[in-house]
Structure formats: C-alpha cells, structure tokens
Design a protein around this motif. Structure first.
Motif, PDB file in Angstrom:
ATOM      1  N   SER A 166      29.251 -13.873 -28.751  1.00 18.72           N
ATOM      2  CA  SER A 166      29.413 -14.838 -27.660  1.00 18.72           C
ATOM      3  C   SER A 166      28.266 -14.720 -26.661  1.00 18.72           C
ATOM      4  CB  SER A 166      30.757 -14.613 -26.954  1.00 18.72           C
ATOM      5  OG  SER A 166      31.830 -14.776 -27.848  1.00 18.72           O
ATOM      6  N   PHE A 167      27.924 -13.487 -26.320  1.00 21.12           N
ATOM      7  CA  PHE A 167      26.840 -13.269 -25.359  1.00 21.12           C
ATOM      8  C   PHE A 167      25.517 -13.825 -25.884  1.00 21.12           C
ATOM      9  CE2 PHE A 167      23.293 -10.632 -23.871  1.00 21.12           C
ATOM     10  CZ  PHE A 167      23.396 -10.838 -22.504  1.00 21.12           C
ATOM     11  N   LEU A 168      25.193 -13.517 -27.136  1.00 20.55           N
ATOM     12  CA  LEU A 168      23.918 -13.968 -27.693  1.00 20.55           C
ATOM     13  C   LEU A 168      23.878 -15.481 -27.884  1.00 20.55           C
ATOM     14  CD1 LEU A 168      23.311 -11.141 -30.330  1.00 20.55           C
ATOM     15  CD2 LEU A 168      22.105 -11.477 -28.158  1.00 20.55           C
ATOM     16  N   LEU A 169      24.993 -16.059 -28.337  1.00 23.82           N
ATOM     17  CA  LEU A 169      25.026 -17.512 -28.545  1.00 23.82           C
ATOM     18  C   LEU A 169      24.885 -18.266 -27.225  1.00 23.82           C
ATOM     19  CD1 LEU A 169      27.846 -17.790 -31.247  1.00 23.82           C
ATOM     20  CD2 LEU A 169      25.437 -18.405 -31.527  1.00 23.82           C
ATOM     21  N   ILE A 170      25.594 -17.788 -26.194  1.00 31.11           N
ATOM     22  CA  ILE A 170      25.507 -18.468 -24.891  1.00 31.11           C
ATOM     23  C   ILE A 170      24.129 -18.252 -24.267  1.00 31.11           C
ATOM     24  CG2 ILE A 170      26.466 -18.555 -22.562  1.00 31.11           C
ATOM     25  CD1 ILE A 170      29.165 -17.744 -23.760  1.00 31.11           C
ATOM     26  N   LYS A 171      23.622 -17.048 -24.400  1.00 30.81           N
ATOM     27  CA  LYS A 171      22.321 -16.752 -23.801  1.00 30.81           C
ATOM     28  C   LYS A 171      21.191 -17.503 -24.515  1.00 30.81           C
ATOM     29  CE  LYS A 171      19.600 -12.866 -22.059  1.00 30.81           C
ATOM     30  NZ  LYS A 171      19.739 -13.339 -20.663  1.00 30.81           N
ATOM     31  N   SER A 172      21.330 -17.686 -25.847  1.00 34.20           N
ATOM     32  CA  SER A 172      20.298 -18.410 -26.581  1.00 34.20           C
ATOM     33  C   SER A 172      20.315 -19.902 -26.270  1.00 34.20           C
ATOM     34  CB  SER A 172      20.485 -18.205 -28.091  1.00 34.20           C
ATOM     35  OG  SER A 172      21.724 -18.749 -28.520  1.00 34.20           O
ATOM     36  N   HIS A 173      21.484 -20.407 -25.930  1.00 26.82           N
ATOM     37  CA  HIS A 173      21.579 -21.832 -25.578  1.00 26.82           C
ATOM     38  C   HIS A 173      22.623 -21.986 -24.478  1.00 26.82           C
ATOM     39  CE1 HIS A 173      21.061 -26.105 -26.166  1.00 26.82           C
ATOM     40  NE2 HIS A 173      22.364 -26.270 -26.315  1.00 26.82           N
ATOM     41  N   PRO A 174      22.269 -21.647 -23.235  1.00 26.90           N
ATOM     42  CA  PRO A 174      23.243 -21.722 -22.140  1.00 26.90           C
ATOM     43  C   PRO A 174      23.669 -23.159 -21.871  1.00 26.90           C
ATOM     44  CG  PRO A 174      21.046 -21.214 -21.301  1.00 26.90           C
ATOM     45  CD  PRO A 174      20.945 -21.173 -22.786  1.00 26.90           C
ATOM     46  N   HIS A 175      24.943 -23.390 -22.083  1.00 23.32           N
ATOM     47  CA  HIS A 175      25.495 -24.723 -21.889  1.00 23.32           C
ATOM     48  C   HIS A 175      26.976 -24.569 -21.597  1.00 23.32           C
ATOM     49  CE1 HIS A 175      26.720 -28.887 -22.762  1.00 23.32           C
ATOM     50  NE2 HIS A 175      25.466 -29.191 -22.453  1.00 23.32           N
ATOM     51  N   THR A 176      27.530 -25.542 -20.874  1.00 21.92           N
ATOM     52  CA  THR A 176      28.947 -25.464 -20.516  1.00 21.92           C
ATOM     53  C   THR A 176      29.830 -25.435 -21.749  1.00 21.92           C
ATOM     54  OG1 THR A 176      28.459 -26.708 -18.489  1.00 21.92           O
ATOM     55  CG2 THR A 176      30.762 -26.543 -19.151  1.00 21.92           C
ATOM     56  N   ALA A 177      29.436 -26.195 -22.794  1.00 20.73           N
ATOM     57  CA  ALA A 177      30.236 -26.231 -24.018  1.00 20.73           C
ATOM     58  C   ALA A 177      30.274 -24.861 -24.692  1.00 20.73           C
ATOM     59  CB  ALA A 177      29.677 -27.275 -24.972  1.00 20.73           C
ATOM     60  N   ASN A 178      29.176 -24.123 -24.628  1.00 21.14           N
ATOM     61  CA  ASN A 178      29.142 -22.806 -25.257  1.00 21.14           C
ATOM     62  C   ASN A 178      30.002 -21.782 -24.516  1.00 21.14           C
ATOM     63  OD1 ASN A 178      27.478 -23.638 -27.282  1.00 21.14           O
ATOM     64  ND2 ASN A 178      25.598 -22.888 -26.364  1.00 21.14           N
ATOM     65  N   TYR A 179      30.288 -22.064 -23.243  1.00 18.12           N
ATOM     66  CA  TYR A 179      31.126 -21.145 -22.480  1.00 18.12           C
ATOM     67  C   TYR A 179      32.528 -21.026 -23.106  1.00 18.12           C
ATOM     68  CZ  TYR A 179      33.956 -19.260 -18.691  1.00 18.12           C
ATOM     69  OH  TYR A 179      34.833 -18.503 -17.947  1.00 18.12           O
ATOM     70  N   ILE A 180      32.925 -22.062 -23.837  1.00 16.85           N
ATOM     71  CA  ILE A 180      34.243 -22.049 -24.484  1.00 16.85           C
ATOM     72  C   ILE A 180      34.330 -20.925 -25.514  1.00 16.85           C
ATOM     73  CG2 ILE A 180      35.864 -23.448 -25.847  1.00 16.85           C
ATOM     74  CD1 ILE A 180      34.621 -25.910 -24.623  1.00 16.85           C
ATOM     75  N   LEU A 181      33.184 -20.434 -25.979  1.00 13.64           N
ATOM     76  CA  LEU A 181      33.177 -19.336 -26.947  1.00 13.64           C
ATOM     77  C   LEU A 181      33.919 -18.109 -26.415  1.00 13.64           C
ATOM     78  CD1 LEU A 181      29.511 -19.557 -28.282  1.00 13.64           C
ATOM     79  CD2 LEU A 181      31.615 -20.076 -29.539  1.00 13.64           C
ATOM     80  N   LEU A 182      33.896 -17.903 -25.100  1.00 13.32           N
ATOM     81  CA  LEU A 182      34.601 -16.765 -24.526  1.00 13.32           C
ATOM     82  C   LEU A 182      36.111 -16.884 -24.761  1.00 13.32           C
ATOM     83  CD1 LEU A 182      32.691 -16.266 -21.142  1.00 13.32           C
ATOM     84  CD2 LEU A 182      32.282 -15.171 -23.358  1.00 13.32           C
ATOM     85  N   TYR A 183      36.643 -18.091 -24.610  1.00 12.19           N
ATOM     86  CA  TYR A 183      38.059 -18.314 -24.853  1.00 12.19           C
ATOM     87  C   TYR A 183      38.366 -18.263 -26.362  1.00 12.19           C
ATOM     88  CZ  TYR A 183      38.223 -19.711 -19.965  1.00 12.19           C
ATOM     89  OH  TYR A 183      38.143 -19.721 -18.605  1.00 12.19           O
ATOM     90  N   TYR A 184      37.403 -18.746 -27.141  1.00  9.65           N
ATOM     91  CA  TYR A 184      37.561 -18.686 -28.601  1.00  9.65           C
ATOM     92  C   TYR A 184      37.641 -17.223 -29.072  1.00  9.65           C
ATOM     93  CZ  TYR A 184      36.160 -18.800 -33.527  1.00  9.65           C
ATOM     94  OH  TYR A 184      36.083 -18.606 -34.878  1.00  9.65           O
ATOM     95  N   SER A 185      36.822 -16.361 -28.485  1.00 11.82           N
ATOM     96  CA  SER A 185      36.834 -14.940 -28.874  1.00 11.82           C
ATOM     97  C   SER A 185      38.172 -14.288 -28.537  1.00 11.82           C
ATOM     98  CB  SER A 185      35.687 -14.202 -28.184  1.00 11.82           C
ATOM     99  OG  SER A 185      35.841 -14.225 -26.773  1.00 11.82           O
ATOM    100  N   ILE A 186      38.768 -14.666 -27.399  1.00  7.73           N
ATOM    101  CA  ILE A 186      40.088 -14.131 -27.050  1.00  7.73           C
ATOM    102  C   ILE A 186      41.130 -14.610 -28.052  1.00  7.73           C
ATOM    103  CG2 ILE A 186      41.917 -14.109 -25.317  1.00  7.73           C
ATOM    104  CD1 ILE A 186      39.865 -14.304 -23.163  1.00  7.73           C
ATOM    105  N   ALA A 187      41.021 -15.879 -28.443  1.00  4.25           N
ATOM    106  CA  ALA A 187      41.976 -16.430 -29.417  1.00  4.25           C
ATOM    107  C   ALA A 187      41.870 -15.700 -30.758  1.00  4.25           C
ATOM    108  CB  ALA A 187      41.722 -17.916 -29.607  1.00  4.25           C
TER     109      ALA A 187
END
Length: 261
Positions: free
Chosen positions: A78-99
């Motif tokens: 999640s950290f690398l994906l968001i950092k490589s392409h910082p976007h609001t949509a990618n922030y959802i990855l944090l919730y996806y990881s919890i799921a």
C-alpha cells in the motif's frame, strides 16, 4: 474440518489475494508509466512478503505467523503503490488492506493493520495534501482518522465475535465427533452381538436337526421293537395253542390206554 485446516484455508485465500494485489498494483503502475525503478522496487518488496507466506502456507509450518507477514506485506504494498502514484483513489488501498487482513478473523492483526494505516494516513496527508487530499483541512483529517479507527474497531470486534463463534462451533464439532465415535463403538458391539446370535442360531438349528434325526431313529427302533414284540406274541400264542392241542391228544391217548387196560 479441524482448526488447523481452517487456518490453512484462510492463509491460502489471503495469500492469493496478496498475489492478486501485487499483480494489480504492477499493472496499474505500468499503465500510469511509473518509473521502472519504482515498479521493480514494488515487485521485489511484494515478492519478499509473498514468498514466505506462500511457503509457510503450503508447507503448513508456522501457520499462525503468516497473518503478521501479510500485515507487513500489505502495508508495504500500500505504501509503495500510493507513494509511486499519489492519488485520492489509491488511498482506498489502506481500507482494502484492512479488509484483506480481516479475513483471518483475528483482531490482533486487524488492530496492527489499523494502527499502520493510521500512521500512513497522516503521513500521506502531510506529504501529499494538495495531490491526495485537496481542500481537506486539519479538522477533516481528524474525521478521516476517526473513520479509520471506527472501521478498524468494527472489524476487530466482528473478528472477535467470529473467532468466538468458530471456537464454539469447533467445540460442538469435537463433541459430535466423540458422539459419532461412541455410536460407531456401539454399532460395532451390536454387530458383534448379532454375529454371536446368528452363530448361536445356526448351532441351535444344527442341534435341532440332530435331535430330529435321533428322534427319527428312536421312532424307527421303537417300531422295530414293537413289531418284534408283536411277532413274539404271535409265536407264544401259537406255542400255547400247540400245547393245548398236544394236551388234548395226550388226554385221548390216556383215555384209550385206560380202556385198553
């Protein structure tokens, strides 16, 4: 299904989801034309987290450690994906990881994942506020953090309940298995009893047949004895008749002798 088998199935599903997340993240980065160095870094980090999970899962060793490796792996991805392409949509990855982590139905990795995502949320807010959270002030950040804490708490509480229900279900399954074992023992004993009764019945039938044969022989012998007695009775009658006739003849001879005298 035993508890160990249940853990194996959960680890297998989450490991596959982790692989899917890695592949999807690499595809998204390729589409967004992220630098190759970043893509390679993402692939290497993902494989470093994925391979141990895969090996431990299918070798069925240290299975309870897989969930924590997945937490670290999902947080890194999640950290690398968001950092490589910082976007609001990618922030959802944090919730996806919890799921994804919640599929383990264990509140501990969920709380750890929630704490990591809480840190990442604030990190990305202060690092990429204009790109990822445009127009979001500090008060909205507090709300965002509260939402994250609330979701983490709900999932942790749900997993706690699910784990308790699973333990109760496993206990009932154990009791059912014991009851089944007792029933199998009773059925086995019943089968042995029926076999003994069947053997006794067969022996009884053989004995009855023997008694029947002996009775027939006794009857035949009795008839032969009766016939022999009857024949002897006729012989005695004939002898008696002969003696009477002889006696009559003797008397006639005696009378004749007397006249002659």
């Amino acid at each position: 299904m035993t508890q160990k088998d249940f853990v194996f199935e959960k680890n297998k599903i989450v490991t596959r989801l982790m692989l899917f997340s890695l592949v999807l993240g690499l595809v998204v980065d390729l589409i967004n034309k992220v630098p190759i160095k970043t893509i390679l870094t993402l692939a290497i980090v993902g494989l470093i987290a994925l391979i141990p999970c895969w090996v431990l899962t299918y070798k069925r060793k240290l299975e309870n450690l897989v969930k924590y490796i997945v937490v670290l792996g999902m947080a890194s991805l999640s950290f690398l994906l968001i950092k490589s392409h910082p976007h609001t949509a990618n922030y959802i990855l944090l919730y996806y990881s919890i799921a994804v982590v919640s599929m383990f139905q264990d509140f501990k990795p969920i709380l750890i994942m929630g704490a990591i995502n809480f840190i990442l949320t604030n990190y990305f807010y202060f690092q990429y506020q204009d790109i990822m959270f445009p127009g979001l002030d500090s008060q909205k950040l507090i709300s965002l953090n509260l939402y994250l804490v609330l979701i983490t708490s709900v999932l942790a509480f749900q997993s706690r309940i699910g784990k308790k229900m699973t333990a109760e279900l496993e206990e009932k399954n154990t009791e059912l298995a014991k009851d089944k074992e007792r029933i199998d023992i009773l059925l086995s004993q019943l089968g042995e009893t029926l076999a003994t009764i069947n053997e006794f019945s067969m022996n009884l039938m053989d004995n009855l047949e023997t008694i029947k044969n002996i009775s027939g022989e006794i009857t035949n012998t009795s008839l032969e004895i009766a016939n022999s007695i009857e024949a002897q009775s006729h012989s005695i009658t004939d002898i008696n008749q002969s003696m009477i006739e002889s006696n009559d003849e003797i008397q006639l001879v005696t009378k004749a002798a007397a006249k002659m005298a």
